[in-house]
Design an enzyme around this catalytic site. Sequence first.
Site, PDB file in Angstrom:
ATOM      1  N   ASN A 136       0.698  -1.194  -0.158  1.00 42.82           N
ATOM      2  CA  ASN A 136       0.073  -0.078  -0.081  1.00 42.82           C
ATOM      3  C   ASN A 136       0.945   1.167  -0.027  1.00 42.82           C
ATOM      4  O   ASN A 136       1.500   1.499   1.086  1.00 42.82           O
ATOM      5  CB  ASN A 136      -0.804  -0.035   1.160  1.00 42.82           C
ATOM      6  CG  ASN A 136      -1.765   1.438   1.374  1.00 42.82           C
ATOM      7  OD1 ASN A 136      -1.877   2.007   0.600  1.00 42.82           O
ATOM      8  ND2 ASN A 136      -2.236   1.363   2.501  1.00 42.82           N
ATOM      9  N   LYS A 172       0.188   4.077  -0.191  1.00 45.42           N
ATOM     10  CA  LYS A 172      -0.522   5.458   0.512  1.00 45.42           C
ATOM     11  C   LYS A 172      -0.357   6.590  -0.491  1.00 45.42           C
ATOM     12  O   LYS A 172      -0.342   6.617  -1.750  1.00 45.42           O
ATOM     13  CB  LYS A 172      -0.093   5.425   1.709  1.00 45.42           C
ATOM     14  CG  LYS A 172      -0.057   4.307   2.565  1.00 45.42           C
ATOM     15  CD  LYS A 172      -0.052   4.626   4.106  1.00 45.42           C
ATOM     16  CE  LYS A 172      -0.007   3.131   4.782  1.00 45.42           C
ATOM     17  NZ  LYS A 172      -0.038   3.423   6.226  1.00 45.42           N
ATOM     18  N   HIS A 184      -9.320   1.118   5.420  1.00 46.28           N
ATOM     19  CA  HIS A 184      -8.152   1.291   6.201  1.00 46.28           C
ATOM     20  C   HIS A 184      -8.048   2.329   7.077  1.00 46.28           C
ATOM     21  O   HIS A 184      -9.165   3.361   7.175  1.00 46.28           O
ATOM     22  CB  HIS A 184      -6.804   1.940   4.925  1.00 46.28           C
ATOM     23  CG  HIS A 184      -5.397   1.914   5.512  1.00 46.28           C
ATOM     24  ND1 HIS A 184      -5.151   2.974   6.493  1.00 46.28           N
ATOM     25  CD2 HIS A 184      -4.517   1.034   5.260  1.00 46.28           C
ATOM     26  CE1 HIS A 184      -3.914   2.667   6.774  1.00 46.28           C
ATOM     27  NE2 HIS A 184      -3.378   1.509   5.985  1.00 46.28           N
ATOM     28  N   GLU A 227      -6.657   4.649   7.852  1.00 44.40           N
ATOM     29  CA  GLU A 227      -6.518   6.325   7.792  1.00 44.40           C
ATOM     30  C   GLU A 227      -7.706   6.874   7.183  1.00 44.40           C
ATOM     31  O   GLU A 227      -7.951   7.869   7.209  1.00 44.40           O
ATOM     32  CB  GLU A 227      -5.228   6.253   6.624  1.00 44.40           C
ATOM     33  CG  GLU A 227      -3.916   6.003   7.573  1.00 44.40           C
ATOM     34  CD  GLU A 227      -2.991   5.419   7.016  1.00 44.40           C
ATOM     35  OE1 GLU A 227      -2.858   5.542   5.588  1.00 44.40           O
ATOM     36  OE2 GLU A 227      -1.725   4.847   7.287  1.00 44.40           O
ATOM     37  N   GLU A 256      -4.935  -4.716  10.724  1.00 39.84           N
ATOM     38  CA  GLU A 256      -3.827  -3.720  11.007  1.00 39.84           C
ATOM     39  C   GLU A 256      -4.054  -2.966  12.277  1.00 39.84           C
ATOM     40  O   GLU A 256      -4.942  -2.046  12.126  1.00 39.84           O
ATOM     41  CB  GLU A 256      -3.815  -2.772   9.741  1.00 39.84           C
ATOM     42  CG  GLU A 256      -3.771  -3.301   8.440  1.00 39.84           C
ATOM     43  CD  GLU A 256      -3.127  -2.374   7.420  1.00 39.84           C
ATOM     44  OE1 GLU A 256      -1.958  -2.548   6.893  1.00 39.84           O
ATOM     45  OE2 GLU A 256      -3.870  -1.248   7.150  1.00 39.84           O
ATOM     46  N   GLY A 292       2.942   2.669  10.860  1.00 38.69           N
ATOM     47  CA  GLY A 292       3.888   3.539  10.602  1.00 38.69           C
ATOM     48  C   GLY A 292       4.788   3.798  11.834  1.00 38.69           C
ATOM     49  O   GLY A 292       5.207   4.913  12.022  1.00 38.69           O
ATOM     50  N   SER A 323       3.931  -1.972  10.410  1.00 41.08           N
ATOM     51  CA  SER A 323       5.507  -2.105  10.589  1.00 41.08           C
ATOM     52  C   SER A 323       6.084  -3.410  10.306  1.00 41.08           C
ATOM     53  O   SER A 323       7.070  -3.905  10.819  1.00 41.08           O
ATOM     54  CB  SER A 323       5.872  -1.581  12.021  1.00 41.08           C
ATOM     55  OG  SER A 323       5.314  -0.256  12.209  1.00 41.08           O
TER      56      SER A 323
HETATM   57  P1  13P Z   1       3.302   0.440   7.605  1.00 44.02           P
HETATM   58  O1  13P Z   1       3.711  -0.776   7.129  1.00 44.02           O
HETATM   59  O2  13P Z   1       4.084   1.654   6.935  1.00 44.02           O
HETATM   60  O3  13P Z   1       3.290   0.479   9.208  1.00 44.02           O
HETATM   61  O4  13P Z   1       2.014   0.754   7.175  1.00 44.02           O
HETATM   62  C1  13P Z   1       1.090  -0.332   7.503  1.00 44.02           C
HETATM   63  C2  13P Z   1      -0.047   0.180   6.507  1.00 44.02           C
HETATM   64  O5  13P Z   1      -0.970   0.968   6.916  1.00 44.02           O
HETATM   65  C3  13P Z   1      -0.485  -0.835   5.245  1.00 44.02           C
HETATM   66  O6  13P Z   1      -1.868  -0.374   4.986  1.00 44.02           O
END
Ligand code: 13P
Length: 251
Positions: free
Chosen positions: A9, A11, A96, A98, A168, A174, A214
């Site tokens: 992803n 983003k 997601h 976010e 997640e 992140g 992560s």
């Molecule tokens: P990270 O791997 O950067 O922690 O992000 C995970 C994520 O949100 C994938 O959709």
Amino acid sequence: MRKNIVAGNWKMNLKRDEGLNLVNDVINLLPSDNEVEVVFAPSFIYLYKVNKMCLNLDRVSTASQNISKEESGAFTGEVSAEMIRSINVKYAIIGHSERREYFKETNEDLKQKVDVLLKNNLEVIFCCGESLNQREEKVHFDCIKNQISESLFHLSSNDFSKIVIAYEPIWAIGTGVTASSDQAEEIHKFIREIIAQKYGRELANNISILYGGSCKPTNAREIFSKDNIDGGLIGGASLNAESFIEIIKSF
Ligand code: 13P
């Protein structure tokens, strides 16, 4: 059918050439005996091109990072399921954290998104996961159960079988803090259990459940070794070909 998937992803990262070079590099570095389905989820504006680069490859596909809950019409700035279907994209990621947090998407919105995606023959990567507060208050199981049941449990068995779940935990996204493989496995097992209670054991055993948060080359092997973890939804580490490939090779 249950399969191992590693999805990147991106983003809101990478300019055009950076993204296309990354896809090229990953494709070139993929092991010839690759058994894992690799999915790229770039921004909408690169999706057509990235999908074209993947079309003739075995076990490599693309996903949109989001989709409108509306089918079509006067919704300026939105992208519909029908549109991404028309360029032969296979998956859409929805829910997601976010999107839930910054764009206030609710379980009810996601229910509508699932329906419009399935109607257009797209496969769904459905994200769920708890915040740090919810885990500390020990309501994380309830949170995940509500997210899944309120957005997905109206589906028929046949439709539910087209869903991939991505767990997640928000506190791991992140942040560099990964859920331990035991913490992740505990939730994945729980998710499979609630699916089994609703749709039966056989269907539950056929659902792919990915971990995200992560996930990196240094921890992917340990995480993917767990019985109920079928791959990863990768953020930061998917932006670099070498680290993404290392994660893909971790099975
Ligand atoms: P990270 O791997 O950067 O922690 O992000 C995970 C994520 O949100 C994938 O959709």
